[in-house]
Design a protein around this motif. Structure first.
Motif, PDB file in Angstrom:
ATOM      1  N   GLY A  35       6.333 -23.626 -12.082  1.00 32.72           N
ATOM      2  CA  GLY A  35       6.020 -24.704 -11.142  1.00 32.72           C
ATOM      3  C   GLY A  35       5.729 -24.220  -9.746  1.00 32.72           C
ATOM      4  O   GLY A  35       5.067 -24.911  -8.967  1.00 32.72           O
ATOM      5  N   GLY A  36       6.212 -23.032  -9.391  1.00 31.71           N
ATOM      6  CA  GLY A  36       5.916 -22.451  -8.094  1.00 31.71           C
ATOM      7  C   GLY A  36       6.523 -23.209  -6.921  1.00 31.71           C
ATOM      8  O   GLY A  36       7.388 -24.060  -7.077  1.00 31.71           O
ATOM      9  N   VAL A  37       6.048 -22.878  -5.741  1.00 31.62           N
ATOM     10  CA  VAL A  37       6.520 -23.505  -4.503  1.00 31.62           C
ATOM     11  C   VAL A  37       5.442 -24.418  -3.942  1.00 31.62           C
ATOM     12  O   VAL A  37       4.264 -24.064  -3.905  1.00 31.62           O
ATOM     13  N   LYS A  38       5.843 -25.590  -3.509  1.00 31.99           N
ATOM     14  CA  LYS A  38       4.950 -26.529  -2.822  1.00 31.99           C
ATOM     15  C   LYS A  38       5.473 -26.748  -1.405  1.00 31.99           C
ATOM     16  O   LYS A  38       6.685 -26.799  -1.169  1.00 31.99           O
ATOM     17  N   ILE A  39       4.536 -26.861  -0.459  1.00 30.96           N
ATOM     18  CA  ILE A  39       4.865 -27.088   0.948  1.00 30.96           C
ATOM     19  C   ILE A  39       4.339 -28.466   1.323  1.00 30.96           C
ATOM     20  O   ILE A  39       3.138 -28.667   1.499  1.00 30.96           O
ATOM     21  N   HIS A  40       5.228 -29.423   1.431  1.00 31.35           N
ATOM     22  CA  HIS A  40       4.844 -30.817   1.661  1.00 31.35           C
ATOM     23  C   HIS A  40       4.793 -31.115   3.154  1.00 31.35           C
ATOM     24  O   HIS A  40       5.789 -30.938   3.873  1.00 31.35           O
ATOM     25  N   ASP A  41       3.630 -31.593   3.611  1.00 30.99           N
ATOM     26  CA  ASP A  41       3.459 -32.004   5.007  1.00 30.99           C
ATOM     27  C   ASP A  41       4.123 -33.369   5.205  1.00 30.99           C
ATOM     28  O   ASP A  41       3.757 -34.349   4.548  1.00 30.99           O
ATOM     29  N   LEU A  42       5.097 -33.441   6.115  1.00 35.09           N
ATOM     30  CA  LEU A  42       5.824 -34.689   6.363  1.00 35.09           C
ATOM     31  C   LEU A  42       5.171 -35.526   7.463  1.00 35.09           C
ATOM     32  O   LEU A  42       5.711 -36.567   7.860  1.00 35.09           O
ATOM     33  N   ASP A  43       4.020 -35.069   7.969  1.00 32.56           N
ATOM     34  CA  ASP A  43       3.227 -35.804   8.971  1.00 32.56           C
ATOM     35  C   ASP A  43       3.911 -35.942  10.326  1.00 32.56           C
ATOM     36  O   ASP A  43       3.520 -36.797  11.124  1.00 32.56           O
ATOM     37  N   ASN A  44       4.911 -35.135  10.604  1.00 35.18           N
ATOM     38  CA  ASN A  44       5.576 -35.210  11.908  1.00 35.18           C
ATOM     39  C   ASN A  44       5.790 -33.808  12.501  1.00 35.18           C
ATOM     40  O   ASN A  44       6.702 -33.593  13.295  1.00 35.18           O
ATOM     41  N   GLY A  45       4.926 -32.864  12.069  1.00 34.70           N
ATOM     42  CA  GLY A  45       5.080 -31.480  12.514  1.00 34.70           C
ATOM     43  C   GLY A  45       6.097 -30.705  11.708  1.00 34.70           C
ATOM     44  O   GLY A  45       6.395 -29.553  12.025  1.00 34.70           O
ATOM     45  N   LYS A  46       6.624 -31.339  10.666  1.00 33.25           N
ATOM     46  CA  LYS A  46       7.608 -30.681   9.802  1.00 33.25           C
ATOM     47  C   LYS A  46       7.099 -30.646   8.370  1.00 33.25           C
ATOM     48  O   LYS A  46       6.276 -31.477   7.957  1.00 33.25           O
ATOM     49  N   TYR A  47       7.647 -29.706   7.607  1.00 35.17           N
ATOM     50  CA  TYR A  47       7.228 -29.503   6.219  1.00 35.17           C
ATOM     51  C   TYR A  47       8.468 -29.305   5.359  1.00 35.17           C
ATOM     52  O   TYR A  47       9.430 -28.655   5.772  1.00 35.17           O
ATOM     53  N   MET A  48       8.410 -29.845   4.152  1.00 31.97           N
ATOM     54  CA  MET A  48       9.517 -29.711   3.197  1.00 31.97           C
ATOM     55  C   MET A  48       9.076 -28.837   2.037  1.00 31.97           C
ATOM     56  O   MET A  48       8.013 -29.061   1.440  1.00 31.97           O
ATOM     57  N   LEU A  49       9.896 -27.842   1.731  1.00 29.99           N
ATOM     58  CA  LEU A  49       9.587 -26.943   0.625  1.00 29.99           C
ATOM     59  C   LEU A  49      10.190 -27.450  -0.674  1.00 29.99           C
ATOM     60  O   LEU A  49      11.263 -28.072  -0.679  1.00 29.99           O
ATOM     61  N   GLU A  50       9.497 -27.133  -1.769  1.00 31.43           N
ATOM     62  CA  GLU A  50       9.971 -27.518  -3.096  1.00 31.43           C
ATOM     63  C   GLU A  50       9.597 -26.420  -4.079  1.00 31.43           C
ATOM     64  O   GLU A  50       8.447 -25.975  -4.125  1.00 31.43           O
ATOM     65  N   GLY A  51      10.564 -25.958  -4.857  1.00 30.86           N
ATOM     66  CA  GLY A  51      10.274 -24.968  -5.878  1.00 30.86           C
ATOM     67  C   GLY A  51      10.900 -23.618  -5.602  1.00 30.86           C
ATOM     68  O   GLY A  51      11.632 -23.424  -4.623  1.00 30.86           O
ATOM     69  N   ALA A  52      10.607 -22.644  -6.472  1.00 36.62           N
ATOM     70  CA  ALA A  52      11.280 -21.346  -6.435  1.00 36.62           C
ATOM     71  C   ALA A  52      10.312 -20.183  -6.620  1.00 36.62           C
ATOM     72  O   ALA A  52       9.204 -20.344  -7.144  1.00 36.62           O
ATOM     73  N   LYS A  53      10.755 -19.020  -6.195  1.00 35.90           N
ATOM     74  CA  LYS A  53      10.057 -17.751  -6.387  1.00 35.90           C
ATOM     75  C   LYS A  53      10.962 -16.804  -7.178  1.00 35.90           C
ATOM     76  O   LYS A  53      12.195 -16.934  -7.153  1.00 35.90           O
ATOM     77  N   THR A  54      10.339 -15.859  -7.865  1.00 37.20           N
ATOM     78  CA  THR A  54      11.102 -14.826  -8.561  1.00 37.20           C
ATOM     79  C   THR A  54      10.733 -13.450  -8.007  1.00 37.20           C
ATOM     80  O   THR A  54       9.798 -13.321  -7.221  1.00 37.20           O
ATOM     81  N   LYS A 114      -2.579 -34.110   3.933  1.00 37.80           N
ATOM     82  CA  LYS A 114      -3.784 -34.937   4.023  1.00 37.80           C
ATOM     83  C   LYS A 114      -4.906 -34.202   4.747  1.00 37.80           C
ATOM     84  O   LYS A 114      -6.086 -34.414   4.464  1.00 37.80           O
ATOM     85  N   SER A 115      -4.551 -33.354   5.680  1.00 39.99           N
ATOM     86  CA  SER A 115      -5.551 -32.727   6.537  1.00 39.99           C
ATOM     87  C   SER A 115      -6.020 -31.352   6.076  1.00 39.99           C
ATOM     88  O   SER A 115      -7.109 -30.910   6.434  1.00 39.99           O
ATOM     89  N   LYS A 116      -5.201 -30.648   5.282  1.00 37.84           N
ATOM     90  CA  LYS A 116      -5.587 -29.307   4.844  1.00 37.84           C
ATOM     91  C   LYS A 116      -4.863 -28.966   3.553  1.00 37.84           C
ATOM     92  O   LYS A 116      -3.759 -29.439   3.292  1.00 37.84           O
ATOM     93  N   LYS A 117      -5.507 -28.124   2.757  1.00 39.14           N
ATOM     94  CA  LYS A 117      -4.923 -27.720   1.479  1.00 39.14           C
ATOM     95  C   LYS A 117      -5.209 -26.247   1.251  1.00 39.14           C
ATOM     96  O   LYS A 117      -6.096 -25.656   1.861  1.00 39.14           O
ATOM     97  N   GLY A 118      -4.453 -25.649   0.353  1.00 35.61           N
ATOM     98  CA  GLY A 118      -4.664 -24.252   0.017  1.00 35.61           C
ATOM     99  C   GLY A 118      -3.348 -23.520  -0.161  1.00 35.61           C
ATOM    100  O   GLY A 118      -2.268 -24.123  -0.196  1.00 35.61           O
ATOM    101  N   TRP A 119      -3.456 -22.210  -0.262  1.00 32.21           N
ATOM    102  CA  TRP A 119      -2.300 -21.339  -0.473  1.00 32.21           C
ATOM    103  C   TRP A 119      -1.797 -20.884   0.894  1.00 32.21           C
ATOM    104  O   TRP A 119      -2.443 -20.120   1.590  1.00 32.21           O
ATOM    105  N   GLN A 120      -0.649 -21.400   1.280  1.00 34.81           N
ATOM    106  CA  GLN A 120      -0.166 -21.263   2.645  1.00 34.81           C
ATOM    107  C   GLN A 120       0.986 -20.268   2.758  1.00 34.81           C
ATOM    108  O   GLN A 120       1.905 -20.275   1.941  1.00 34.81           O
ATOM    109  N   MET A 121       0.930 -19.424   3.783  1.00 40.59           N
ATOM    110  CA  MET A 121       2.056 -18.549   4.115  1.00 40.59           C
ATOM    111  C   MET A 121       2.964 -19.235   5.125  1.00 40.59           C
ATOM    112  O   MET A 121       2.500 -20.002   5.981  1.00 40.59           O
ATOM    113  N   CYS A 122       4.242 -18.929   5.047  1.00 33.56           N
ATOM    114  CA  CYS A 122       5.173 -19.365   6.077  1.00 33.56           C
ATOM    115  C   CYS A 122       6.298 -18.340   6.180  1.00 33.56           C
ATOM    116  O   CYS A 122       6.577 -17.605   5.225  1.00 33.56           O
TER     117      CYS A 122
END
Length: 379
Positions: A127-146, A166-174
């Protein structure tokens, strides 16, 4: 910004030799489940090697000293492959920040590098990791890495994930400042390897971790930008070659101890391991020189990737052949604990299992066959 270390331990070979000897001497003590080379990274921090690639330092990324950096990685890998693996991840993260970070991010994260280990965790769990944009300058992570090398000891993990916005998509680093978020859930039950146990490459679950806009590194899909992604193979190949040099050293020591140096077959085998490891040195030195020559020239991405892939492939062959020859030289007596070769053999065998070796090989052939001729492939 001025960084604390304005000298280089590389200029003091006796001190560097003592540092590597101390790391090597402790390698067997951390060869167990749940261990991590904390003492070793304390030494690397005090020596300035955690910050040696930062701007103004001896091996800064813009200094044109890739060859010297690869030799340093090799030396640390020779002392301890798990230490080399985690150190290479630290260097990799700082390199990505130097490429894609803005001025404020570089100042912040480079300033953190003296007292924090960085690492790059990209391998997806189910399932990997998803980075959810909360629309307030914050992001919530979901998922795991091995295969998260360094696990809970990494203070600044650089992770990747699918950006859901809503504004951008792709493989994001953080980059996560671990002391500013809730604890990242670590699962060590995943990590039951043949070797490299001290690299602590656990499963890490980021579900519920909240980060800010300023924690996002680069635009989406920067992580796989070439030639930076594929060219990174040179760094882990250098660490692996250090493992092959350790194999040579321990085989040499064992044969001298057992007074087998007059045996003609032993001489032949040690000769082959010797020229194999020196071949590896020629490869990584030349690769470092060519990378520095090519990376600022137009239309050289294909060359860089092909040469990095060749270096990676040749290094793997060198390591595998060296292990085979060492096995024949030392026999069962030299392959048992507490002989160092037993541990080095397991660590190197595990570390050599890098992703997509067949695709790497065919990519080299594809590059060559796409050229009009073979006269000046690497000029």
């Amino acid at each position: 910004m001025q960084y604390k270390y304005d000298y280089s331990i590389l200029q003091d070979q006796s001190s560097l030799k003592l540092l590597l000897k101390e790391i090597s001497g402790h390698a067997s003590e951390i060869d167990c489940d749940g261990c991590f080379p904390e003492m070793e990274f304390g030494l690397l921090r005090k020596s300035g090697l955690l910050t040696i690639t930062l701007p103004g330092q001896a091996l800064s990324f813009n200094s044109g000293k890739t060859k010297e950096l690869l030799q340093l990685l090799k030396s640390i890998g020779k002392a301890s492959l798990p230490v080399g693996r985690v150190y290479e991840g630290h260097i990799n993260a700082l390199y990505l920040i130097s490429l894609f970070g803005n001025t404020i991010q570089k100042e912040r994260w480079f300033g953190d590098a003296e007292n924090n280990l960085f690492g790059v965790w990209n391998t997806q769990d189910t399932g990997g990791v998803k980075i959810h944009d909360l629309d307030n300058g914050k992001y919530m992570l979901e998922g795991a890495k091995t295969f998260c090398s360094g696990a809970g000891w990494i203070g600044r993990p650089l992770i990747t994930g699918e950006l859901i916005s809503k504004s951008k998509k792709g493989w994001q680093m953080c980059v996560i400042s671990t002391e500013k978020v809730k604890p990242i859930q670590s699962d060590s039950s995943f990590w039951k390897p043949l070797g490299m146990r001290a690299s602590a490459s656990y499963r890490m679950d980021f579900t519920g971790i909240e980060i800010n806009e300023e924690d996002l590194l680069g635009p989406p899909d920067s992580y796989y930008q070439q030639p930076y992604f594929g060219g990174g193979a040179l760094r882990f190949a250098a660490v692996q070659l250090g493992g092959a040099e350790a194999v040579l050293e321990e085989t040499h020591r064992f044969l001298q101890k057992m007074k087998r140096t007059e045996d003609l077959f032993q001489r032949a085998r040690i000769a082959e391991i010797s020229y194999l490891t020196e071949t590896g040195n020629l490869w990584i030195n030349q690769a470092g020189i060519k990378l520095d020559e090519w990376q600022n020239k137009p239309d050289t991405t294909g060359q860089i990737l092909a040469y990095a892939n060749m270096t990676r492939t040749v290094t793997e062959d060198i390591c595998l052949r060296s292990l085979q020859l060492a096995e024949r030289s030392v026999g069962s007596r030299g392959s048992m604990r507490p002989q160092p070769l037993e541990r080095i053999h397991r660590d190197l065998t595990t570390y050599l299992r890098q992703p997509a070796p067949d695709a790497t090989l065919t990519a080299i052939g594809g590059y060559v066959l796409n050229q009009q001729n073979t006269d000046k492939l690497w000029d």
